[in-house]
Design a protein around this motif. Structure first.
Motif, PDB file in Angstrom:
ATOM      1  N   ARG A 412      17.100   8.993  10.892  1.00  5.24           N
ATOM      2  CA  ARG A 412      18.417   9.025  11.530  1.00  5.24           C
ATOM      3  C   ARG A 412      18.324   9.787  12.845  1.00  5.24           C
ATOM      4  O   ARG A 412      19.084  10.725  13.085  1.00  5.24           O
ATOM      5  CB  ARG A 412      19.418   9.676  10.588  1.00  5.24           C
ATOM      6  N   THR A 413      17.352   9.430  13.680  1.00  4.48           N
ATOM      7  CA  THR A 413      17.076   9.883  15.054  1.00  4.48           C
ATOM      8  C   THR A 413      16.344  11.215  15.153  1.00  4.48           C
ATOM      9  O   THR A 413      16.169  11.723  16.251  1.00  4.48           O
ATOM     10  CB  THR A 413      18.352   9.949  15.949  1.00  4.48           C
ATOM     11  N   ALA A 414      15.889  11.817  14.045  1.00  2.00           N
ATOM     12  CA  ALA A 414      15.190  13.103  14.138  1.00  2.00           C
ATOM     13  C   ALA A 414      13.718  12.907  14.488  1.00  2.00           C
ATOM     14  O   ALA A 414      13.214  13.498  15.442  1.00  2.00           O
ATOM     15  CB  ALA A 414      15.321  13.885  12.843  1.00  2.00           C
ATOM     16  N   GLY A 415      12.995  12.091  13.699  1.00  2.00           N
ATOM     17  CA  GLY A 415      11.616  11.765  14.054  1.00  2.00           C
ATOM     18  C   GLY A 415      10.542  12.674  13.507  1.00  2.00           C
ATOM     19  O   GLY A 415       9.379  12.515  13.867  1.00  2.00           O
ATOM     20  N   PHE A 416      10.909  13.645  12.673  1.00  2.00           N
ATOM     21  CA  PHE A 416       9.870  14.442  12.016  1.00  2.00           C
ATOM     22  C   PHE A 416       9.247  13.613  10.895  1.00  2.00           C
ATOM     23  O   PHE A 416       9.921  12.801  10.267  1.00  2.00           O
ATOM     24  CB  PHE A 416      10.464  15.720  11.410  1.00  2.00           C
ATOM     25  N   ASN A 417       7.960  13.851  10.642  1.00  2.00           N
ATOM     26  CA  ASN A 417       7.311  13.094   9.576  1.00  2.00           C
ATOM     27  C   ASN A 417       6.580  14.025   8.616  1.00  2.00           C
ATOM     28  O   ASN A 417       5.803  14.880   9.042  1.00  2.00           O
ATOM     29  CB  ASN A 417       6.323  12.068  10.142  1.00  2.00           C
ATOM     30  N   VAL A 418       6.853  13.888   7.324  1.00  2.00           N
ATOM     31  CA  VAL A 418       6.113  14.630   6.297  1.00  2.00           C
ATOM     32  C   VAL A 418       5.208  13.675   5.528  1.00  2.00           C
ATOM     33  O   VAL A 418       4.581  14.056   4.547  1.00  2.00           O
ATOM     34  CB  VAL A 418       7.074  15.360   5.329  1.00  2.00           C
ATOM     35  N   ILE A 419       5.170  12.412   5.988  1.00  2.00           N
ATOM     36  CA  ILE A 419       4.266  11.408   5.428  1.00  2.00           C
ATOM     37  C   ILE A 419       3.629  10.644   6.585  1.00  2.00           C
ATOM     38  O   ILE A 419       4.100  10.725   7.722  1.00  2.00           O
ATOM     39  CB  ILE A 419       4.998  10.408   4.497  1.00  2.00           C
ATOM     40  N   ASP A 420       2.573   9.906   6.298  1.00  2.00           N
ATOM     41  CA  ASP A 420       1.939   9.043   7.288  1.00  2.00           C
ATOM     42  C   ASP A 420       2.644   7.687   7.233  1.00  2.00           C
ATOM     43  O   ASP A 420       2.483   6.933   6.277  1.00  2.00           O
ATOM     44  CB  ASP A 420       0.446   8.903   6.987  1.00  2.00           C
ATOM     45  N   TYR A 421       3.448   7.390   8.250  1.00  2.00           N
ATOM     46  CA  TYR A 421       4.251   6.163   8.233  1.00  2.00           C
ATOM     47  C   TYR A 421       3.387   4.903   8.280  1.00  2.00           C
ATOM     48  O   TYR A 421       3.840   3.832   7.868  1.00  2.00           O
ATOM     49  CB  TYR A 421       5.252   6.172   9.389  1.00  2.00           C
ATOM     50  N   SER A 422       2.167   5.020   8.778  1.00  2.00           N
ATOM     51  CA  SER A 422       1.284   3.855   8.796  1.00  2.00           C
ATOM     52  C   SER A 422       0.828   3.466   7.392  1.00  2.00           C
ATOM     53  O   SER A 422       0.328   2.364   7.182  1.00  2.00           O
ATOM     54  CB  SER A 422       0.065   4.129   9.680  1.00  2.00           C
ATOM     55  N   GLU A 423       1.016   4.372   6.410  1.00  2.00           N
ATOM     56  CA  GLU A 423       0.646   4.096   5.017  1.00  2.00           C
ATOM     57  C   GLU A 423       1.827   3.590   4.198  1.00  2.00           C
ATOM     58  O   GLU A 423       1.676   3.283   3.018  1.00  2.00           O
ATOM     59  CB  GLU A 423       0.080   5.364   4.365  1.00  2.00           C
ATOM     60  N   MET A 424       2.987   3.500   4.791  1.00  2.00           N
ATOM     61  CA  MET A 424       4.195   3.063   4.074  1.00  2.00           C
ATOM     62  C   MET A 424       4.134   1.582   3.726  1.00  2.00           C
ATOM     63  O   MET A 424       3.472   0.794   4.408  1.00  2.00           O
ATOM     64  CB  MET A 424       5.447   3.311   4.925  1.00  2.00           C
ATOM     65  N   THR A 425       4.860   1.199   2.681  1.00  4.29           N
ATOM     66  CA  THR A 425       4.962  -0.213   2.324  1.00  4.29           C
ATOM     67  C   THR A 425       5.833  -0.947   3.336  1.00  4.29           C
ATOM     68  O   THR A 425       6.651  -0.321   4.020  1.00  4.29           O
ATOM     69  CB  THR A 425       5.566  -0.369   0.914  1.00  4.29           C
ATOM     70  N   ILE A 426       5.691  -2.247   3.430  1.00  2.00           N
ATOM     71  CA  ILE A 426       6.469  -3.051   4.386  1.00  2.00           C
ATOM     72  C   ILE A 426       7.974  -2.926   4.130  1.00  2.00           C
ATOM     73  O   ILE A 426       8.736  -2.726   5.085  1.00  2.00           O
ATOM     74  CB  ILE A 426       6.033  -4.537   4.344  1.00  2.00           C
ATOM     75  N   PRO A 427       8.468  -3.032   2.878  1.00  2.04           N
ATOM     76  CA  PRO A 427       9.916  -2.861   2.646  1.00  2.04           C
ATOM     77  C   PRO A 427      10.428  -1.508   3.142  1.00  2.04           C
ATOM     78  O   PRO A 427      11.527  -1.434   3.717  1.00  2.04           O
ATOM     79  CB  PRO A 427      10.049  -2.983   1.126  1.00  2.04           C
ATOM     80  N   SER A 428       9.637  -0.454   2.935  1.00  2.00           N
ATOM     81  CA  SER A 428      10.045   0.875   3.394  1.00  2.00           C
ATOM     82  C   SER A 428      10.130   0.931   4.916  1.00  2.00           C
ATOM     83  O   SER A 428      11.088   1.483   5.482  1.00  2.00           O
ATOM     84  CB  SER A 428       9.065   1.934   2.896  1.00  2.00           C
ATOM     85  N   LEU A 429       9.146   0.348   5.596  1.00  8.33           N
ATOM     86  CA  LEU A 429       9.149   0.344   7.061  1.00  8.33           C
ATOM     87  C   LEU A 429      10.343  -0.427   7.623  1.00  8.33           C
ATOM     88  O   LEU A 429      10.957   0.004   8.606  1.00  8.33           O
ATOM     89  CB  LEU A 429       7.840  -0.264   7.586  1.00  8.33           C
ATOM     90  N   LEU A 430      10.671  -1.543   6.998  1.00  6.10           N
ATOM     91  CA  LEU A 430      11.828  -2.333   7.454  1.00  6.10           C
ATOM     92  C   LEU A 430      13.114  -1.548   7.268  1.00  6.10           C
ATOM     93  O   LEU A 430      14.026  -1.608   8.112  1.00  6.10           O
ATOM     94  CB  LEU A 430      11.889  -3.661   6.691  1.00  6.10           C
ATOM     95  N   PHE A 431      13.202  -0.795   6.165  1.00  5.49           N
ATOM     96  CA  PHE A 431      14.406   0.006   5.934  1.00  5.49           C
ATOM     97  C   PHE A 431      14.458   1.186   6.915  1.00  5.49           C
ATOM     98  O   PHE A 431      15.545   1.575   7.363  1.00  5.49           O
ATOM     99  CB  PHE A 431      14.444   0.522   4.491  1.00  5.49           C
ATOM    100  N   VAL A 432      13.298   1.738   7.261  1.00  2.00           N
ATOM    101  CA  VAL A 432      13.243   2.797   8.278  1.00  2.00           C
ATOM    102  C   VAL A 432      13.755   2.270   9.613  1.00  2.00           C
ATOM    103  O   VAL A 432      14.527   2.938  10.315  1.00  2.00           O
ATOM    104  CB  VAL A 432      11.799   3.344   8.431  1.00  2.00           C
ATOM    105  N   ILE A 433      13.342   1.061   9.984  1.00  2.00           N
ATOM    106  CA  ILE A 433      13.820   0.429  11.229  1.00  2.00           C
ATOM    107  C   ILE A 433      15.334   0.279  11.198  1.00  2.00           C
ATOM    108  O   ILE A 433      16.025   0.554  12.198  1.00  2.00           O
ATOM    109  CB  ILE A 433      13.132  -0.936  11.441  1.00  2.00           C
ATOM    110  N   PHE A 434      15.866  -0.119  10.063  1.00  2.00           N
ATOM    111  CA  PHE A 434      17.316  -0.276   9.908  1.00  2.00           C
ATOM    112  C   PHE A 434      18.026   1.067  10.102  1.00  2.00           C
ATOM    113  O   PHE A 434      19.030   1.154  10.833  1.00  2.00           O
ATOM    114  CB  PHE A 434      17.610  -0.837   8.508  1.00  2.00           C
TER     115      PHE A 434
END
Length: 583
Positions: A412-434
């Motif tokens: 929600r516009t913050a951009g901190f990461n406690v996980i490696d987003y390149s390792e996320m599943t495709i459904p999770s990445l699409l929901f992150v984009i949303f």
């Protein structure tokens, strides 16, 4: 000599002193110089401080207007405290060699002169208001000038460890001012503490807006501001009228600083036992401001994915609270404060007749409901989709719930990461984009199309499906202007993001994954700062595309178009109406 000529001469002297102060600041912080320059340099700073004190005293005597006298008094107070502090330090360390004493005094003089110069810079910004009158253009121009100035400051030799190109400096400065968080360089390794401090100042000014700070200082030091300043500032801090716009700016800055100080204290105690973090105080200040402003910058090599931090769940909840408060917007917080204040007073004033006036506004209700739904749904989605993926290393239920919550809050516009987003599943990445596309709330430090825009678009779909010509909710009717603006913002966002995706696919090497490019563009437009490890590999043209997208996402393409195209035109006619076939 006539009074006007005296004041004109004083203004020229003032500008001369401004240039000298700027020269000393740039020379001191921007360039590494040998130790043998230190003593003459400190004597120069002392001499400059005494001259500034004498000049402002003369100004106080000559000027007749209260506003000018008040500014002079503030300047005198700052410089006097500066010199008195230096004198106390000199007396305390008088037994030491004078070189050692000068080294102790130097930081005090530097801090005082920086504060003095910032006040003078804000006076210059107020002068721009008087010269050019177009609220939208002044708003856009303030961000543009701040980004360019930040780029040149980051190019100073003392700001980086191995130098920096103009493109990378402009990218970093724009990302800071637009509170995005995308970085082409490692903030922890490639920037010195001076460079990191410049980034931090840009984040703070960009998060609240230099217009808000200018109005704050104008109201605080002078007790008033110009009508033009009110028009320039009221839209940025979401104030409908001009009556209380400057007091609102005062409240915004005060609330922000207070909350950031509280956040800093909590962060400091949460990392007290962390041996990896050396300068815990600066770390706490940096991350408190970065989190509240929804910037996403971190001075850890791997961000919050650093092993010593990503399992510190208490620290993560503090960061989440700061992100949420910054993303809600000050008007929502003040609205709730007003409600709590009145409810508390009514407990002690039983005879008081309660006026049936809704304290919680419709805007507050829409923002709170939309934000709560998005956060909760995101929490559930990430908990389910990432339970056996990125959450595997978190062995406790508290750890997994915290990780899922952070993954819901951060996009929600913050951009901190406690996980490696390149390792996320495709459904999770699409929901992150949303989630990135929706973003934060209006008049907040975040970006995106905003929660209220998404809510109005969704409510309008149901209104059309039910055959209604207007949106009605909570016993109120949404104005047609708000609905039109919401759809304009929604369409512009998709157009800008679409063109940016196409541009990056042209400029990047063949075979670059579409999802990676789309993720980067949505992140840039919504000023989020998340990336699939793609930002550092961007080609030169792609960097300028992302710079432009970050800038448009922060200032709003609609604001720019309004500033360029809007004309005051009272139409006393109406053309015949005709329906257009849709679907």
């Amino acid at each position: 000599m006539p009074k006007l000529k005296k004041q004109s001469l004083l203004n020229y002297v003032y500008r001369f002193f401004d240039i000298i102060v700027l020269f000393f600041i740039v020379f001191d912080f921007g360039y590494d110089h040998a130790d043998n320059y230190t003593s003459p340099h400190v004597f120069g700073l002392l001499t400059l401080s005494v001259l500034l004190l004498a000049f402002n005293t003369v100004k106080l005597i000559i000027y007749k207007y209260k506003n000018n006298k008040r500014v002079a008094i503030v300047n005198i107070a700052i410089i006097s405290i500066l010199l008195l502090s230096s004198l106390v330090v000199w007396l305390v360390h008088s037994s030491n060699d004078y070189h050692v004493v000068l080294q102790k005094i130097k930081p005090i003089l530097e801090l005082g002169l920086i504060l003095y110069f910032l006040l003078r810079l804000l006076v210059f910004v107020r002068y721009i208001y008087e010269v050019y009158f177009n609220p939208a253009i002044v708003f856009v121009g303030s961000f543009f000038i701040l980004a360019i100035l930040g780029a040149f400051l980051l190019m100073l030799p003392s700001a980086t460890t191995n130098g920096i190109s103009f493109t990378n400096a402009l990218f970093t400065a724009t990302s800071s001012v637009c509170v995005t968080g995308l970085a082409v360089l490692d903030t922890s390794q490639d920037f010195t503490i001076i460079g990191q401090s410049i980034i931090l100042v840009l984040i703070q000014l960009g998060g609240l807006g230099i217009l808000t700070f200018t109005s704050f200082f104008a109201f605080f030091f002078r007790g008033s501001s110009s009508f033009k300043e009110g028009l320039n500032t009221k839209d940025f801090i979401a104030q409908e009228g001009l009556k209380d716009v400057f007091r609102a700016a005062l409240n915004v800055v005060t609330f922000t600083v207070a909350l950031e100080l509280v956040g800093m204290a909590f962060i400091y105690f949460s990392v007290l036992d962390n041996e990896v973090i050396k300068d815990k105080l600066f770390f706490s200040i940096f991350h408190s401001i970065s989190a509240f402003c929804n910037a996403g910058f971190s001075i850890l090599p791997s961000g919050l994915f650093e092993e010593s931090i990503r399992f510190n769940y208490g620290f993560q909840w503090i960061i989440m609270m700061l992100i949420i408060f910054g993303g809600l917007g000050h008007n929502i917080i003040f609205n709730f404060y007003k409600k709590l204040k009145i409810s508390f007073l009514e407990l002690f004033q039983e005879k008081a007749i309660h006026k049936r006036v809704p304290i919680i506004t419709l805007n507050t209700k829409i923002v709170i409901y939309t934000t709560s739904i998005l956060l909760f749904v995101g929490w559930i989605v990430f908990f389910i989709t990432e339970y056996n993926n990125t959450m595997v290393e978190h062995t406790t239920l508290i750890g997994k719930l915290t990780n899922a919550a952070f993954s819901s809050v951060s996009p929600r516009t913050a951009g901190f990461n406690v996980i490696d987003y390149s390792e996320m599943t495709i459904p999770s990445l699409l929901f992150v984009i949303f989630l990135m596309w929706i973003g934060a709330s209006p008049a907040s430090t975040g970006g995106g199309i905003k929660t209220s825009t998404f809510a109005l678009a969704t409510l309008n779909i149901f209104a059309v499906a039910r055959g209604k010509s207007r949106i009605e909710i909570f016993g109120k009717r949404i104005s047609s202007e708000s609905t039109s603006r919401a759809f304009a913002i929604l369409c512009i966002s998709l157009i800008v993001i679409g063109f940016s995706i196409m541009a990056l696919l042209i400029f990047e090497p063949k075979g670059t994954p579409l999802l990676t490019v789309a993720f980067e563009c949505f992140s840039a437009y919504s000023t989020v700062g998340l990336s699939l490890n793609f930002t550092p590999t961007l080609t030169e043209p792609s960097k300028y595309v992302i710079i432009l997208v970050m800038f448009i996402g922060r200032i709003g393409m609609l604001n720019l178009m309004i500033g360029l195209l809007r004309q005051i035109n009272h139409q006393f006619y109406e053309y015949p109406k005709e329906n257009i076939l849709i679907n």
